[in-house]
Design a protein around this motif. Structure first.
Motif, PDB file in Angstrom:
ATOM      1  N   LEU A 133      28.982  -8.398  38.335  1.00 27.44           N
ATOM      2  CA  LEU A 133      29.901  -9.115  39.220  1.00 27.44           C
ATOM      3  C   LEU A 133      29.323  -9.254  40.617  1.00 27.44           C
ATOM      4  O   LEU A 133      29.513 -10.271  41.288  1.00 27.44           O
ATOM      5  N   GLN A 134      28.616  -8.202  41.053  1.00 27.39           N
ATOM      6  CA  GLN A 134      28.015  -8.243  42.380  1.00 27.39           C
ATOM      7  C   GLN A 134      26.974  -9.360  42.464  1.00 27.39           C
ATOM      8  O   GLN A 134      26.934 -10.122  43.433  1.00 27.39           O
ATOM      9  N   ILE A 135      26.116  -9.446  41.440  1.00 23.44           N
ATOM     10  CA  ILE A 135      25.089 -10.492  41.410  1.00 23.44           C
ATOM     11  C   ILE A 135      25.738 -11.870  41.315  1.00 23.44           C
ATOM     12  O   ILE A 135      25.331 -12.816  42.001  1.00 23.44           O
ATOM     13  N   GLN A 136      26.773 -11.987  40.467  1.00 26.88           N
ATOM     14  CA  GLN A 136      27.476 -13.268  40.335  1.00 26.88           C
ATOM     15  C   GLN A 136      28.089 -13.691  41.665  1.00 26.88           C
ATOM     16  O   GLN A 136      28.046 -14.868  42.042  1.00 26.88           O
ATOM     17  N   SER A 137      28.656 -12.713  42.372  1.00 22.16           N
ATOM     18  CA  SER A 137      29.254 -13.005  43.677  1.00 22.16           C
ATOM     19  C   SER A 137      28.204 -13.467  44.672  1.00 22.16           C
ATOM     20  O   SER A 137      28.411 -14.420  45.432  1.00 22.16           O
ATOM     21  N   GLU A 138      27.043 -12.788  44.660  1.00 26.81           N
ATOM     22  CA  GLU A 138      25.965 -13.171  45.571  1.00 26.81           C
ATOM     23  C   GLU A 138      25.430 -14.568  45.241  1.00 26.81           C
ATOM     24  O   GLU A 138      25.166 -15.373  46.137  1.00 26.81           O
ATOM     25  N   VAL A 139      25.269 -14.852  43.941  1.00 31.25           N
ATOM     26  CA  VAL A 139      24.797 -16.175  43.513  1.00 31.25           C
ATOM     27  C   VAL A 139      25.796 -17.252  43.925  1.00 31.25           C
ATOM     28  O   VAL A 139      25.410 -18.324  44.417  1.00 31.25           O
ATOM     29  N   LYS A 140      27.082 -16.957  43.738  1.00 29.63           N
ATOM     30  CA  LYS A 140      28.122 -17.918  44.128  1.00 29.63           C
ATOM     31  C   LYS A 140      28.090 -18.169  45.628  1.00 29.63           C
ATOM     32  O   LYS A 140      28.194 -19.323  46.081  1.00 29.63           O
ATOM     33  N   GLU A 141      27.913 -17.103  46.391  1.00 31.30           N
ATOM     34  CA  GLU A 141      27.875 -17.245  47.855  1.00 31.30           C
ATOM     35  C   GLU A 141      26.678 -18.088  48.290  1.00 31.30           C
ATOM     36  O   GLU A 141      26.810 -18.978  49.141  1.00 31.30           O
ATOM     37  N   VAL A 142      25.509 -17.807  47.702  1.00 31.50           N
ATOM     38  CA  VAL A 142      24.307 -18.575  48.040  1.00 31.50           C
ATOM     39  C   VAL A 142      24.476 -20.040  47.638  1.00 31.50           C
ATOM     40  O   VAL A 142      24.084 -20.951  48.379  1.00 31.50           O
TER      41      VAL A 142
END
Length: 235
Positions: A133-142
């Protein structure tokens, strides 16, 4: 497992139960649903193969009181957890791996119970423990940032062209300024050199005039004496 379904108590945690077991039974257990989950876990423990290092998951069902159950077996010790049906299984297994690692350092049951309580709270509520979820959140933010930047660039397409033209004009003006500055610099140097030559010429003329006066003054007595001698001879 042929178990009777027991009503589920309300809890905020995603992980509601954790235990450390061996082939003799429960070593320590904790969580808000210990009274409910105890018999369920004991039944599962009876079917564990403690001679094999393995992992297993049970999906929510009436036999598990509508909770998901996971366990990790290693070196004849079992680490068990139960969680709400919607809670991510990968977080439960990460929780069990943490307990397993910490149990190797401190196997005192009362201390481990207190430690597991803290881990249960952390893994249930801290979003940073779920790496996916953390990686998904970071990818979404980028991705959102990139989309915003692309939209800004698209809106400023004409402005960019104007900026490019202005930049070109500024570059040309800069070149002209450099040329003009160089020309003015040489012009000042020439003027200064002319002044130096003029001053040198004036100084030279003055020196010559002084020398002429000095020489004339020196020769004047000689000419006067010569004139007197000539007059005496004629007389």
């Amino acid at each position: 497992f042929g178990l009777t379904c027991v009503g589920m108590d309300a809890t905020e945690n995603g992980i509601v139960y954790a235990a450390i077991v061996d082939r003799t039974g429960v070593i320590t257990q904790t969580g808000p649903l210990v009274p409910i989950m105890n018999n369920i876990i004991m039944s599962i423990t009876e079917h564990m193969d403690f001679n094999t290092n393995t992992k297993r998951q049970f999906k929510p069902a009436s036999a598990t009181n509508d909770h998901s159950i996971q366990y990790v077996l290693e070196d004849s010790i079992g680490f068990v957890s139960a969680a709400k049906p919607t809670f991510q299984t990968r977080i439960c297994f990460a929780f069990l791996e943490q307990i397993k690692s910490d149990y190797k350092i401190n196997c005192d049951p009362p201390k481990m119970k207190r430690h597991i309580d803290k881990l249960m709270e952390h893994y249930s509520k801290d979003p940073s423990v779920d790496k996916v979820l953390q990686i998904q959140s970071e990818v979404k933010e980028v991705t959102e940032i990139m989309n915003k930047n692309l939209m800004k660039v698209a809106k400023r397409g004409e402005s960019l062209e104007e900026l490019e033209e202005k930049t070109s004009v500024l570059a040309e003006n800069a070149q002209l300024w450099v040329k003009e500055t160089t020309r003015m610099k040489w012009k000042r140097i020439v003027r200064k050199f002319r002044k130096i030559i003029l001053l040198a010429s004036i100084c030279t003329v003055i020196i010559i005039l002084v020398l002429v006066v000095v020489v004339a003054s020196a020769l004047s007595p000689m000419f006067s004496s010569a004139n007197n001698n000539i007059q005496e001879v004629h007389g």
